[in-house]
Design an enzyme around this catalytic site. Structure first.
Site, PDB file in Angstrom:
ATOM      1  N   LYS A 165       0.719  -1.280   0.042  1.00  0.00           N
ATOM      2  CA  LYS A 165      -0.197   0.011  -0.017  1.00  0.00           C
ATOM      3  C   LYS A 165       0.708   1.466  -0.032  1.00  0.00           C
ATOM      4  CE  LYS A 165      -4.463  -1.428   1.595  1.00  0.00           C
ATOM      5  NZ  LYS A 165      -5.598  -1.239   2.567  1.00  0.00           N
ATOM      6  N   LYS A 189      -4.979  -9.492  -6.756  1.00  0.00           N
ATOM      7  CA  LYS A 189      -6.136  -9.360  -5.941  1.00  0.00           C
ATOM      8  C   LYS A 189      -7.321  -8.796  -6.384  1.00  0.00           C
ATOM      9  CE  LYS A 189      -6.517  -7.630  -1.745  1.00  0.00           C
ATOM     10  NZ  LYS A 189      -6.159  -7.121  -0.674  1.00  0.00           N
ATOM     11  N   LYS A 201     -11.081  -2.796  -4.220  1.00  0.00           N
ATOM     12  CA  LYS A 201     -11.653  -1.864  -4.220  1.00  0.00           C
ATOM     13  C   LYS A 201     -10.908  -0.672  -4.627  1.00  0.00           C
ATOM     14  CE  LYS A 201     -12.373  -2.103   0.706  1.00  0.00           C
ATOM     15  NZ  LYS A 201     -13.518  -2.742   1.380  1.00  0.00           N
TER      16      LYS A 201
HETATM   17  P1  TYM Z   1     -10.381  -5.325   3.593  1.00  0.00           P
HETATM   18  O1  TYM Z   1     -11.411  -4.107   3.770  1.00  0.00           O
HETATM   19  O2  TYM Z   1      -9.587  -4.931   2.677  1.00  0.00           O
HETATM   20  O3  TYM Z   1     -11.402  -6.399   3.208  1.00  0.00           O
HETATM   21  C1  TYM Z   1     -12.618  -6.921   3.950  1.00  0.00           C
HETATM   22  C2  TYM Z   1     -12.478  -8.712   4.020  1.00  0.00           C
HETATM   23  O4  TYM Z   1     -12.760  -8.907   2.464  1.00  0.00           O
HETATM   24  C3  TYM Z   1     -11.704  -9.930   2.235  1.00  0.00           C
HETATM   25  N1  TYM Z   1     -11.224  -9.771   0.787  1.00  0.00           N
HETATM   26  C4  TYM Z   1     -11.271 -10.656   0.139  1.00  0.00           C
HETATM   27  N2  TYM Z   1     -11.315 -12.179   0.111  1.00  0.00           N
HETATM   28  C5  TYM Z   1     -11.357 -12.737  -0.967  1.00  0.00           C
HETATM   29  N3  TYM Z   1     -10.929 -12.305  -2.230  1.00  0.00           N
HETATM   30  C6  TYM Z   1     -10.392 -10.869  -2.425  1.00  0.00           C
HETATM   31  N4  TYM Z   1     -10.299 -10.262  -3.554  1.00  0.00           N
HETATM   32  C7  TYM Z   1     -10.780 -10.054  -1.259  1.00  0.00           C
HETATM   33  N5  TYM Z   1     -10.483  -8.627  -0.923  1.00  0.00           N
HETATM   34  C8  TYM Z   1     -10.780  -8.580   0.217  1.00  0.00           C
HETATM   35  C9  TYM Z   1     -10.626  -9.489   3.306  1.00  0.00           C
HETATM   36  O5  TYM Z   1      -9.657 -10.467   3.404  1.00  0.00           O
HETATM   37  C10 TYM Z   1     -11.348  -9.306   4.434  1.00  0.00           C
HETATM   38  O6  TYM Z   1     -11.679 -10.495   5.147  1.00  0.00           O
HETATM   39  N6  TYM Z   1      -7.664  -5.215   7.675  1.00  0.00           N
HETATM   40  C11 TYM Z   1      -8.958  -5.675   7.195  1.00  0.00           C
HETATM   41  C12 TYM Z   1     -10.126  -5.089   8.097  1.00  0.00           C
HETATM   42  C13 TYM Z   1      -9.875  -5.177   9.256  1.00  0.00           C
HETATM   43  C14 TYM Z   1     -10.237  -6.588  10.155  1.00  0.00           C
HETATM   44  C15 TYM Z   1      -9.996  -6.166  11.366  1.00  0.00           C
HETATM   45  C16 TYM Z   1     -10.613  -7.864   9.696  1.00  0.00           C
HETATM   46  C17 TYM Z   1      -9.643  -4.250  10.097  1.00  0.00           C
HETATM   47  N7  TYM Z   1      -9.895  -5.107  11.524  1.00  0.00           N
HETATM   48  C18 TYM Z   1     -10.309  -7.085  12.253  1.00  0.00           C
HETATM   49  C19 TYM Z   1     -10.602  -8.742  10.437  1.00  0.00           C
HETATM   50  C20 TYM Z   1     -10.416  -8.199  11.967  1.00  0.00           C
HETATM   51  C21 TYM Z   1      -9.153  -4.994   5.687  1.00  0.00           C
HETATM   52  O7  TYM Z   1      -8.377  -4.130   5.300  1.00  0.00           O
HETATM   53  O8  TYM Z   1     -10.041  -5.830   4.919  1.00  0.00           O
END
Ligand code: TYM
Length: 347
Positions: A122, A205, A208
């Site tokens: 990032k 991947k 968004k």
């Molecule tokens: P984020 O917002 O990027 O994504 C949210 C969730 O969606 C999953 N995900 C995917 N799974 C499969 N294929 C993809 N292309 C894909 N893109 C996103 C992510 O693995 C995630 O489960 N750091 C985290 C948010 C977070 C969090 C937490 C998660 C903050 N605190 C505590 C779990 C527990 C994040 O940026 O997810």
């Protein structure tokens, strides 16, 4: 610490989060949201959080952040999260996240943070210009989870390293203070869609933040857009193979087969049993139809819920109160363990 002891001390509780840093994608839906709903249906206590404080680790326009937070909440509810059974709220409304994150900033080591690949991705080439928050992000994520003594975290594959760090932080905290206070959390990375890939490049991947909207399916896309994105999805000229081994060096084909499997609730073997030997000219329209039938009811319901943002805010507010009731006593005990004097009169 033996897992058995942990299991006895900590009741199973799920926590997971999604960043409201744009619209929800098919990756978020298949890798996370759909599975959150399954966990809820299994009757497990679950806390789901729209992590707005994580989102601002990179610049967010305030109005867009507000909109994206409400829209993501609508997405959760439309996908089947029942805010009465599960707890649904946005992160900034429960201050324990920020408080515990600070303590974890003092537990986590620079060396651990330096190994986080998501920061490297990032921050890009100009690391000096990245925010301090982006660097400290995984400690806040550990705080999100451990402020509730959550034991299980359903996520996509890309979050694995952050969850390993969460375990390391819990273990070091418990060790340094000589307590058995934080659970050592288990990641739940399950199913065929733990890593949904970009429709333009099968090695990246689906995200968004990808500059190309054609690389992803958004939960708010209409039927025509979904069909067009799948039609234009990058593929190779070969027909689909008969067996999953045949997908090994075909990242784009594998991705589309996995998406189909996840949407249909089957595995890749079953998809290939039906479509093996067929070209993408046949497969892509079938995939688009399946995606439209799964996603259209969700986007229609999201649209309906977004007509009443006040009701969404009220749901998030009630969720935050319930979340606070769990996190506050844990936070108070944590301050005691650390040796903080708190003598202010409350109430
Ligand atoms: P984020 O917002 O990027 O994504 C949210 C969730 O969606 C999953 N995900 C995917 N799974 C499969 N294929 C993809 N292309 C894909 N893109 C996103 C992510 O693995 C995630 O489960 N750091 C985290 C948010 C977070 C969090 C937490 C998660 C903050 N605190 C505590 C779990 C527990 C994040 O940026 O997810």
């Amino acid at each position: 610490m033996a897992e058995a002891t942990q299991a006895a001390r900590f009741a199973m509780r799920i926590f997971s989060g999604i960043q409201p840093s744009g619209g929800l994608t098919l990756g978020n839906y298949l890798g996370a949201l759909k599975r959150f709903v399954e966990k809820q249906e299994e009757g497990i206590e679950a806390i789901y959080c729209l992590v707005d404080m994580h989102a601002i680790t990179v610049w967010q326009e305030p109005e867009k952040l507000r909109h994206a937070t409400r829209e993501a909440a609508a997405g959760f509810i439309a996908a089947g999260i029942d805010p009465e059974r599960s707890i649904l709220f946005n992160q900034c409304q429960v201050t324990a996240h920020a408080e515990l994150a600070w303590i974890f900033n003092c537990v986590a080591r620079m060396g651990w943070m330096n190994r986080m690949t998501q920061f490297k991705d990032k921050a890009g080439k100009d690391k000096e210009a990245a925010s301090l928050g982006l660097y400290a992000y995984p400690a806040l994520m550990a705080a999100d989870i451990l402020a509730y003594h959550a034991t299980h975290v359903p996520v996509g594959e890309d979050q694995r390293q952050h969850l390993e760090l969460t375990r390391d932080i819990a273990i070091k905290f418990n060790h340094d203070y000589g307590v058995d206070f934080f659970p050592v959390t288990e990641p739940l990375i399950e199913g065929v869609a733990t890593r949904v890939m970009s429709l333009r490049d099968g090695t990246k991947k689906m995200s968004k933040s990808d500059p190309s909207d054609m690389s992803r399916i958004n939960l708010t896309d209409d039927a025509d857009t979904i069909a067009q994105k799948f039609r234009k999805a990058r593929t190779d000229p070969e027909p689909l193979p008969e067996t999953t081994e045949g997908l090994e060096d075909r990242a784009e084909a594998r991705n589309l087969v996995n998406i189909y499997a996840a949407l249909a609730g089957v595995d890749a073997v079953q998809v290939l049993a039906e479509y093996g030997g067929q070209g993408f000219g046949v497969f892509k329209p079938k995939l688009a139809d399946l995606a439209v039938s799964a996603l259209s009811p969700i986007s229609a319901e999201m649209g309906r819920l977004m007509q009443d943002p006040g009701e969404i805010d009220a749901i998030l507010g009630r969720g935050a109160e319930r979340a606070e009731a769990i996190a506050r006593p844990i936070m108070e005990r944590c301050y005691d363990i650390v040796g903080m004097v708190r003598s202010r009169r409350t109430g």
